[in-house]
Scaffold this active site. Structure first.
Site, PDB file in Angstrom:
ATOM      1  CG  HIS A  97       1.076   7.265  -0.215  1.00 33.03           C
ATOM      2  ND1 HIS A  97       1.868   8.340  -0.537  1.00 33.03           N
ATOM      3  CD2 HIS A  97       0.916   7.307   1.132  1.00 33.03           C
ATOM      4  CE1 HIS A  97       2.183   9.003   0.567  1.00 33.03           C
ATOM      5  NE2 HIS A  97       1.613   8.399   1.587  1.00 33.03           N
ATOM      6  CB  CYS A 117       0.245  11.553   2.050  1.00 30.69           C
ATOM      7  SG  CYS A 117       0.682  11.087   3.744  1.00 30.69           S
ATOM      8  CD  GLU A 176       2.113   8.136  -4.141  1.00 32.10           C
ATOM      9  OE1 GLU A 176       2.659   8.411  -3.053  1.00 32.10           O
ATOM     10  OE2 GLU A 176       0.868   8.239  -4.340  1.00 32.10           O
TER      11      GLU A 176
END
EC number: 6.3.5.3
Length: 229
Positions: A195, A86, A197
Site C-alpha cells: 500500500h 491490494c 498510499e
C-alpha cells in the site's frame, strides 16, 4: 491532473488513496462510485484496497463485473495511468488487465506489517522518481496476496521488464519470484499488493510511497506539456 478513486462496497483504503493525491500531491481527486459508468474527464484511475463485495467467491471476482469496470478498462486502453493496490490488484487480475492470479497466503493467515520492497524497474510511469535497486518501506495487509502465474507468463514478465516491485529480504506470502507488483505490456497499468498510499506521509511511519504518486504526476505533466506545446 484529475484522479478518480473507485469506491466499491467494502473498499477501506479509498480515503487513504484520496488524501495521498489531495494532500501528498496537491492535485484534484474525486471518489467515483462502483455503480457509475463514466470516467470522462479523469486523467488517472486508482482502485484502492479493501474487501470489495466482502471478497465473496474470491477477491475481486464480483467487483470485476461492476458497472464502472468497462470505463476502467477503456481508460487503460486509452493509455491513462491505472493503479490497483491490494484488492485493486486483485480486481485488475480478474478483469484481465494484468496476467496471473492471487492465491491464499502461503501460511493461510492474514498479514499486516510493513515490509521492504526492492524497485526492480524504475523506468515506468509509476516509478520514475525512484532508482532501480532502491529498497523502500511499504505496508501490506492481505490474506490473498500470493501472486501466481504460469511459466510462460513469468518468462514474459521477466523478458519485458514488467516486474516492478519485489519483496526484499523475505517473502511474506509465497508470491512467485517474490513478486509484489507488475505492469501491463503498455506500461500504464500497475497492480501491487503493498500500500503506497499508506506510506505517503512521514507521520505514517514512511513516506516512501509518495514517490509513486509523484511519478504519475510527473508523467502526466510531461505528457500534457507535449500535447499543448
Amino acid at each position: 491532473m484529475k484522479t478518480a478513486v473507485i469506491v466499491f462496497p467494502g473498499s477501506n483504503c479509498d480515503t487513504d488513496m484520496y488524501y495521498a493525491i489531495k494532500d501528498g500531491l496537491g492535485e484534484e481527486v474525486e471518489y467515483v462510485w462502483h455503480d457509475d459508468s463514466s470516467l470522462d474527464g479523469f486523467d488517472a484511475v486508482m482502485i484502492p484496497g479493501g474487501f470489495s463485495y466482502g471478497d465473496y467467491l474470491r477477491s475481486g471476482a464480483i467487483a470485476r463485473f461492476s458497472k464502472i469496470m468497462p470505463a476502467v478498462i477503456q481508460a487503460a486502453n486509452d493509455g491513462k495511468p491505472v493503479l490497483g493496490v491490494c484488492n485493486g490488484f486483485q480486481i485488475l487480475l480478474e478483469a484481465g488487465l494484468l496476467p496471473g492470479a492471487m492465491l491464499r497466503n502461503k501460511k493461510l493467515k492474514f498479514i499486516c506489517e510493513t515490509v521492504p520492497l526492492a524497485v526492480e524497474n524504475s523506468e515506468t510511469i509509476f516509478t520514475s522518481e525512484y532508482n532501480k535497486g532502491d529498497v523502500i518501506q511499504i505496508p501490506i495487509a492481505h490474506g490473498e496476496g500470493n501472486y501466481y502465474c504460469d511459466e510462460e507468463t513469468l518468462k514474459q514478465l521477466k523478458e519485458q521488464n514488467r516486474i516492478v516491485f519485489k519483496y526484499y529480504g523475505k517473502n511474506p506470502n509465497g508470491s512467485i519470484e517474490d513478486i509484489a507488483g507488475i505492469i501491463n505490456e503498455k506500461g500504464n497499468v500497475l497492480g501491487m499488493m503493498p500500500h503506497p498510499e499508506r506510506a505517503a506521509d512521514a507521520l505514517l511511519g514512511s513516506n516512501d510511497g509518495l514517490k509513486l504518486f509523484q511519478s504519475i504526476l510527473k508523467h502526466w505533466r510531461e505528457s500534457h506539456a507535449a500535447v499543448t506545446s
